[in-house]
Design a protein around this motif. Structure first.
Motif, PDB file in Angstrom:
ATOM      1  N   GLU A  13      40.559  86.604  18.404  1.00 43.36           N
ATOM      2  CA  GLU A  13      40.183  85.199  18.260  1.00 43.36           C
ATOM      3  C   GLU A  13      39.346  84.784  19.465  1.00 43.36           C
ATOM      4  OE1 GLU A  13      42.332  81.191  16.837  1.00 43.36           O
ATOM      5  OE2 GLU A  13      43.034  81.854  18.806  1.00 43.36           O
ATOM      6  N   ILE A  14      38.197  84.180  19.211  1.00 41.84           N
ATOM      7  CA  ILE A  14      37.309  83.679  20.259  1.00 41.84           C
ATOM      8  C   ILE A  14      37.031  82.209  19.970  1.00 41.84           C
ATOM      9  CG2 ILE A  14      35.118  83.980  21.471  1.00 41.84           C
ATOM     10  CD1 ILE A  14      34.961  86.811  20.348  1.00 41.84           C
ATOM     11  N   VAL A  15      37.268  81.352  20.965  1.00 36.40           N
ATOM     12  CA  VAL A  15      37.038  79.911  20.806  1.00 36.40           C
ATOM     13  C   VAL A  15      36.343  79.376  22.057  1.00 36.40           C
ATOM     14  CG1 VAL A  15      38.077  77.640  20.449  1.00 36.40           C
ATOM     15  CG2 VAL A  15      39.112  79.651  19.386  1.00 36.40           C
ATOM     16  N   SER A  16      35.271  78.614  21.865  1.00 33.53           N
ATOM     17  CA  SER A  16      34.608  77.893  22.951  1.00 33.53           C
ATOM     18  C   SER A  16      34.660  76.400  22.629  1.00 33.53           C
ATOM     19  CB  SER A  16      33.148  78.346  23.117  1.00 33.53           C
ATOM     20  OG  SER A  16      33.076  79.656  23.644  1.00 33.53           O
ATOM     21  N   ARG A  17      35.137  75.600  23.600  1.00 32.49           N
ATOM     22  CA  ARG A  17      35.304  74.160  23.361  1.00 32.49           C
ATOM     23  C   ARG A  17      34.734  73.364  24.527  1.00 32.49           C
ATOM     24  NH1 ARG A  17      40.866  73.396  23.562  1.00 32.49           N
ATOM     25  NH2 ARG A  17      40.701  72.647  25.715  1.00 32.49           N
ATOM     26  N   TRP A  18      33.936  72.346  24.205  1.00 28.10           N
ATOM     27  CA  TRP A  18      33.356  71.454  25.225  1.00 28.10           C
ATOM     28  C   TRP A  18      33.669  70.018  24.833  1.00 28.10           C
ATOM     29  CZ3 TRP A  18      28.463  72.794  28.298  1.00 28.10           C
ATOM     30  CH2 TRP A  18      28.125  71.765  29.186  1.00 28.10           C
ATOM     31  N   THR A  19      34.432  69.322  25.666  1.00 20.61           N
ATOM     32  CA  THR A  19      34.709  67.905  25.487  1.00 20.61           C
ATOM     33  C   THR A  19      34.037  67.148  26.621  1.00 20.61           C
ATOM     34  OG1 THR A  19      36.862  68.391  24.477  1.00 20.61           O
ATOM     35  CG2 THR A  19      36.486  66.122  25.232  1.00 20.61           C
ATOM     36  N   GLN A  20      33.149  66.210  26.276  1.00 15.27           N
ATOM     37  CA  GLN A  20      32.369  65.488  27.271  1.00 15.27           C
ATOM     38  C   GLN A  20      33.139  64.311  27.850  1.00 15.27           C
ATOM     39  OE1 GLN A  20      28.242  64.795  25.834  1.00 15.27           O
ATOM     40  NE2 GLN A  20      28.791  66.147  24.133  1.00 15.27           N
ATOM     41  N   ALA A  21      32.540  63.677  28.848  1.00 17.82           N
ATOM     42  CA  ALA A  21      33.184  62.580  29.564  1.00 17.82           C
ATOM     43  C   ALA A  21      33.547  61.416  28.649  1.00 17.82           C
ATOM     44  CB  ALA A  21      32.274  62.102  30.695  1.00 17.82           C
ATOM     45  N   ASP A  22      32.754  61.180  27.601  1.00 18.03           N
ATOM     46  CA  ASP A  22      33.022  60.057  26.696  1.00 18.03           C
ATOM     47  C   ASP A  22      33.919  60.440  25.520  1.00 18.03           C
ATOM     48  OD1 ASP A  22      31.362  61.631  25.206  1.00 18.03           O
ATOM     49  OD2 ASP A  22      29.887  60.056  24.758  1.00 18.03           O
ATOM     50  N   GLY A  23      34.508  61.632  25.562  1.00 22.20           N
ATOM     51  CA  GLY A  23      35.423  62.074  24.524  1.00 22.20           C
ATOM     52  C   GLY A  23      34.793  62.844  23.391  1.00 22.20           C
ATOM     53  N   ALA A  24      33.473  62.795  23.263  1.00 17.13           N
ATOM     54  CA  ALA A  24      32.804  63.575  22.214  1.00 17.13           C
ATOM     55  C   ALA A  24      32.994  65.061  22.496  1.00 17.13           C
ATOM     56  CB  ALA A  24      31.321  63.222  22.159  1.00 17.13           C
ATOM     57  N   GLY A  25      33.287  65.821  21.449  1.00 19.51           N
ATOM     58  CA  GLY A  25      33.549  67.234  21.684  1.00 19.51           C
ATOM     59  C   GLY A  25      33.193  68.118  20.513  1.00 19.51           C
ATOM     60  N   LEU A  26      32.969  69.390  20.823  1.00 21.73           N
ATOM     61  CA  LEU A  26      32.656  70.387  19.803  1.00 21.73           C
ATOM     62  C   LEU A  26      33.316  71.703  20.188  1.00 21.73           C
ATOM     63  CD1 LEU A  26      31.062  71.306  17.265  1.00 21.73           C
ATOM     64  CD2 LEU A  26      29.149  71.860  18.805  1.00 21.73           C
ATOM     65  N   ASN A  35      34.934  58.307  22.355  1.00 22.75           N
ATOM     66  CA  ASN A  35      35.996  57.314  22.422  1.00 22.75           C
ATOM     67  C   ASN A  35      35.524  56.002  23.042  1.00 22.75           C
ATOM     68  OD1 ASN A  35      35.786  57.881  25.172  1.00 22.75           O
ATOM     69  ND2 ASN A  35      37.669  59.083  25.243  1.00 22.75           N
ATOM     70  N   GLY A  36      34.217  55.886  23.248  1.00 26.80           N
ATOM     71  CA  GLY A  36      33.652  54.671  23.814  1.00 26.80           C
ATOM     72  C   GLY A  36      33.576  54.661  25.329  1.00 26.80           C
ATOM     73  N   GLY A  37      34.035  55.744  25.946  1.00 30.02           N
ATOM     74  CA  GLY A  37      33.984  55.825  27.395  1.00 30.02           C
ATOM     75  C   GLY A  37      32.581  56.100  27.896  1.00 30.02           C
ATOM     76  N   ALA A  38      32.433  56.072  29.207  1.00 34.01           N
ATOM     77  CA  ALA A  38      31.126  56.310  29.820  1.00 34.01           C
ATOM     78  C   ALA A  38      30.733  57.775  29.674  1.00 34.01           C
ATOM     79  CB  ALA A  38      31.159  55.920  31.287  1.00 34.01           C
ATOM     80  N   SER A  39      29.498  58.006  29.335  1.00 37.03           N
ATOM     81  CA  SER A  39      28.989  59.368  29.239  1.00 37.03           C
ATOM     82  C   SER A  39      28.455  59.824  30.582  1.00 37.03           C
ATOM     83  CB  SER A  39      27.880  59.449  28.180  1.00 37.03           C
ATOM     84  OG  SER A  39      26.791  58.605  28.541  1.00 37.03           O
ATOM     85  N   SER A  40      28.180  61.117  30.699  1.00 39.07           N
ATOM     86  CA  SER A  40      27.669  61.685  31.940  1.00 39.07           C
ATOM     87  C   SER A  40      26.405  62.478  31.636  1.00 39.07           C
ATOM     88  CB  SER A  40      28.715  62.608  32.583  1.00 39.07           C
ATOM     89  OG  SER A  40      28.183  63.283  33.703  1.00 39.07           O
ATOM     90  N   SER A  41      25.376  62.218  32.390  1.00 37.29           N
ATOM     91  CA  SER A  41      24.127  62.959  32.205  1.00 37.29           C
ATOM     92  C   SER A  41      24.042  64.098  33.213  1.00 37.29           C
ATOM     93  CB  SER A  41      22.920  62.025  32.370  1.00 37.29           C
ATOM     94  OG  SER A  41      22.942  61.420  33.658  1.00 37.29           O
ATOM     95  N   GLY A  42      23.252  65.100  32.856  1.00 33.31           N
ATOM     96  CA  GLY A  42      23.115  66.248  33.727  1.00 33.31           C
ATOM     97  C   GLY A  42      22.213  65.970  34.913  1.00 33.31           C
ATOM     98  N   HIS A  43      22.474  66.680  36.015  1.00 30.48           N
ATOM     99  CA  HIS A  43      21.627  66.570  37.193  1.00 30.48           C
ATOM    100  C   HIS A  43      21.635  67.902  37.937  1.00 30.48           C
ATOM    101  CE1 HIS A  43      25.710  65.569  38.643  1.00 30.48           C
ATOM    102  NE2 HIS A  43      25.330  66.151  39.761  1.00 30.48           N
ATOM    103  N   GLY A  44      20.617  68.131  38.696  1.00 29.08           N
ATOM    104  CA  GLY A  44      20.515  69.394  39.429  1.00 29.08           C
ATOM    105  C   GLY A  44      19.942  70.494  38.548  1.00 29.08           C
ATOM    106  N   THR A  45      19.940  71.692  39.097  1.00 28.21           N
ATOM    107  CA  THR A  45      19.353  72.844  38.402  1.00 28.21           C
ATOM    108  C   THR A  45      20.244  74.068  38.580  1.00 28.21           C
ATOM    109  OG1 THR A  45      17.118  72.018  38.818  1.00 28.21           O
ATOM    110  CG2 THR A  45      17.331  74.329  38.201  1.00 28.21           C
TER     111      THR A  45
END
Length: 262
Positions: free
Chosen positions: A74-87, A117-127
């Motif tokens: 079984e292989i699972v990759s999960r990303w949940t962002q700062a605002d609760g959105a996830g995949l 969930n309506g929370g604040a999102s986070s944008s990427g920065h740096g390289t």
């Protein structure tokens, strides 16, 4: 190439990874210790442990007839962002024996998404440049991030049990194999190639996480440019041995003899 052949190739690759570590051989002997008595134990105790390099070249020398009854990956990759959105995306590859003793292979890929969930999102920065596990053979795990407050995990486990998972072999036909989805603020994919499987989640502008299993081994990486994410790469390999039988002293002697030839 059909899903069955690709699934078999992936499982053979997984078995090679298992053989590369001493964990499998130690757990196998421990699981069947009840078959060893008296002087039989000294046959093993007197031997010098094999190196990981020597073990990586072994092919099917641990298991007597009727030994392994189940392989599950079984292989699972999960990303949940700062605002609760996830995949999350992943795949299951199962090879077992049904109630009539016939081998059964199934390959099923899947995905799941959650909304903000309506929370604040986070944008990427740096390289971030390069790949943290480029050129690594065997087991490679790497994390690169320019953000703050992230929880990022790479986990790879091997479970050795008695009998098949859940007490029986896998059931039902194979389902989705290759997968490509968009949702939860990201893009996910599962890709089976001739000798490998790749599971990945890409969040545009924020980074990418990926897992691979193939000829080069196990790879788990995370490259994250944003903050306050919850990220998991998880790979589990389950092996079930027959509940009855086990290695006899004669079988142990045969195995040790094969090892001496390396």
């Amino acid at each position: 190439m059909n899903a069955g052949n690709q699934g078999m190739r992936v499982l053979r690759g997984a078995v090679r990874i298992m053989a590369a570590g001493a964990t499998l051989s130690v757990l196998t002997v421990a699981a069947h210790a009840e078959t060893l008595r008296g002087r039989d134990v000294s046959v093993i105790m007197a031997r010098t442990p094999l190196s990981a390099r020597a073990l990586s070249n072994l092919r099917g020398r641990y298991v007597a007839s009727g030994g392994v009854v189940y392989f599950g990956l079984e292989i699972v990759s999960r990303w949940t962002q700062a605002d609760g959105a996830g995949l999350s995306v992943g795949t299951n590859v199962n090879l077992g024996i049904d109630g009539e003793g016939h081998p059964h292979l199934s390959v099923n890929s899947f995905s799941h998404e959650t909304g903000s969930n309506g929370g604040a999102s986070s944008s990427g920065h740096g390289t971030i440049t390069g790949n943290p596990i480029a050129g690594v053979s065997g087991i490679g795990q790497g994390i690169q991030t320019t953000g703050d407050g992230n929880v990022i995990q790479n986990a790879a486990v091997i479970n050795v049990t008695s009998g098949a998972a859940g007490g029986s072999g896998p059931s039902g036909p194979s389902g989705t194999r290759n997968l490509s989805v968009v949702g939860g603020g990201g893009q996910g994919s599962v890709e089976f190639n001739a000798n490998s499987v790749i599971v990945a989640v890409n969040v545009p502008g924020q980074g990418v996480i990926q897992q691979t299993l193939g000829a080069q081994g196990i790879g788990q990486s995370a490259q994250v440019l944003s903050s306050a994410n919850n990220i998991l790469n998880q790979m589990s390999l389950n092996v079930g041995f027959a509940k009855s039988g086990g290695f006899s002293a004669a079988q142990i002697s045969t195995i040790l003899g094969a090892m001496r030839g390396l």
